[in-house]
Design a protein around this motif. Structure first.
Motif, short mmCIF file in Angstrom:
data_model
loop_
_atom_site.label_atom_id
_atom_site.label_comp_id
_atom_site.label_asym_id
_atom_site.label_seq_id
_atom_site.Cartn_x
_atom_site.Cartn_y
_atom_site.Cartn_z
N SER A 192 48.65 13.53 46.57
CA SER A 192 48.28 13.71 45.18
C SER A 192 49.40 14.66 44.62
N LEU A 193 49.71 15.48 45.27
CA LEU A 193 50.92 16.54 44.65
C LEU A 193 52.23 15.93 44.70
N TYR A 194 52.43 15.14 45.89
CA TYR A 194 53.69 14.11 45.85
C TYR A 194 53.71 13.24 44.61
N TRP A 195 52.48 12.62 44.23
CA TRP A 195 52.32 11.55 43.30
C TRP A 195 52.76 12.54 41.72
N SER A 196 52.14 13.64 41.66
CA SER A 196 52.17 14.36 40.46
C SER A 196 53.49 14.91 40.17
N ALA A 197 54.05 15.38 41.19
CA ALA A 197 55.81 15.77 41.22
C ALA A 197 56.61 14.60 40.71
N MET A 198 56.26 13.28 41.31
CA MET A 198 57.15 12.12 40.94
C MET A 198 56.77 11.78 39.49
N THR A 199 55.21 12.00 38.96
CA THR A 199 55.31 11.45 37.73
C THR A 199 55.90 12.60 36.78
N MET A 200 55.70 13.50 36.94
CA MET A 200 55.98 14.93 36.16
C MET A 200 57.59 14.75 36.10
N SER A 231 59.54 12.04 36.51
CA SER A 231 59.75 10.68 35.79
C SER A 231 60.63 10.16 37.02
N VAL A 232 60.60 10.47 38.30
CA VAL A 232 61.19 9.80 39.37
C VAL A 232 60.25 8.52 39.46
N GLY A 233 59.00 8.72 39.90
CA GLY A 233 58.21 7.65 40.18
C GLY A 233 58.69 6.67 41.14
N TYR A 234 58.77 7.17 42.70
CA TYR A 234 59.18 6.16 43.39
C TYR A 234 58.21 4.70 43.45
N GLY A 235 56.98 5.15 43.25
CA GLY A 235 56.05 3.71 43.08
C GLY A 235 55.65 3.40 44.40
N ASP A 236 55.41 4.26 45.28
CA ASP A 236 54.56 4.10 46.63
C ASP A 236 53.06 4.55 46.47
N ILE A 237 52.97 5.32 45.47
CA ILE A 237 51.53 5.59 45.25
C ILE A 237 51.23 5.08 43.79
N VAL A 238 50.37 4.16 43.67
CA VAL A 238 50.30 3.50 42.30
C VAL A 238 48.80 3.44 41.99
N LEU A 265 44.22 7.38 33.55
CA LEU A 265 44.37 8.65 33.96
C LEU A 265 45.92 8.98 34.21
N CYS A 266 46.54 7.71 34.63
CA CYS A 266 48.10 7.89 34.70
C CYS A 266 48.72 7.94 33.35
N VAL A 267 48.42 7.26 32.36
CA VAL A 267 48.86 7.34 31.08
C VAL A 267 48.56 8.86 30.39
N ILE A 268 47.38 9.27 30.62
CA ILE A 268 47.29 10.62 30.13
C ILE A 268 47.85 11.60 30.82
N CYS A 269 48.17 11.54 32.33
CA CYS A 269 48.82 12.59 32.98
C CYS A 269 50.49 12.46 32.53
N LEU A 270 50.86 11.26 32.21
CA LEU A 270 52.30 11.20 31.92
C LEU A 270 52.61 11.51 30.36
N TYR A 271 51.80 11.77 29.49
CA TYR A 271 51.95 12.53 28.30
C TYR A 271 51.54 13.99 28.50
N VAL A 272 50.93 14.43 29.35
CA VAL A 272 50.78 15.75 29.59
C VAL A 272 51.96 16.12 30.33
N ALA A 273 52.50 15.44 31.45
CA ALA A 273 53.71 15.91 32.05
C ALA A 273 55.04 15.82 31.29
N GLY A 274 55.07 14.72 30.31
CA GLY A 274 56.23 14.84 29.38
C GLY A 274 56.19 15.97 28.52
#
Length: 131
Positions: free
Chosen positions: A51-59, A61-68, A77-86
């Motif tokens: 989850s931390l790996y997914w969070s770091a990749m989302t924040m 904006s690298v987003g490897y796409g292996d956890i989707v 949740l991803c859309v909300i997290c993307l706005y918060v992270a951005g």
């Protein structure tokens, strides 16, 4: 801190949906051996690290796409997290830029005062020896 909380929420959603019919991201990762290992859904540290790996990749904006996200709830949740992270990322970059740009403020102020003093002495006709 934001990355930690995003990871916790992502893990919580995964744990809540693991028993559902289509499953969630955690169900998908538990059955996958694409990375050379299968995630143990009963090990909290493995879930947190994924989850931390997914969070770091989302924040970042690298987003490897292996956890989707695999269903609508996770996508929301991803859309909300993307706005918060951005927003968080923009704030951090802004603060770092502000600190770096203000590092030489005192030096610039001192140089401006010296320039003003030299201009005044030149304007009043002071001898070069006094300057």
């Amino acid at each position: 801190v934001v990355s930690h909380w995003m990871a916790c929420v992502w893990a919580l959603v995964g744990k809540m949906q693991i028993s559902e019919s289509p499953g969630g991201w955690l169900f998908r990762e538990a059955g996958s051996t694409a990375a050379g290992y299968s995630l143990d859904p009963d090990d909290p540290w493995e879930i947190y690290l994924a989850s931390l790996y997914w969070s770091a990749m989302t924040m970042t904006s690298v987003g490897y796409g292996d956890i989707v996200p695999t269903n609508a709830d996770e996508r929301v949740l991803c859309v909300i997290c993307l706005y918060v992270a951005g927003t968080s990322w923009a704030y951090v970059i802004g603060q770092v830029s502000s600190v770096l740009s203000n590092m030489g403020v005192h030096e610039m102020s001192f140089r401006q005062d010296l320039d003003d003093l030299n201009f005044m002495m030149d304007d009043r006709g002071f001898d070069k020896d006094i300057r």
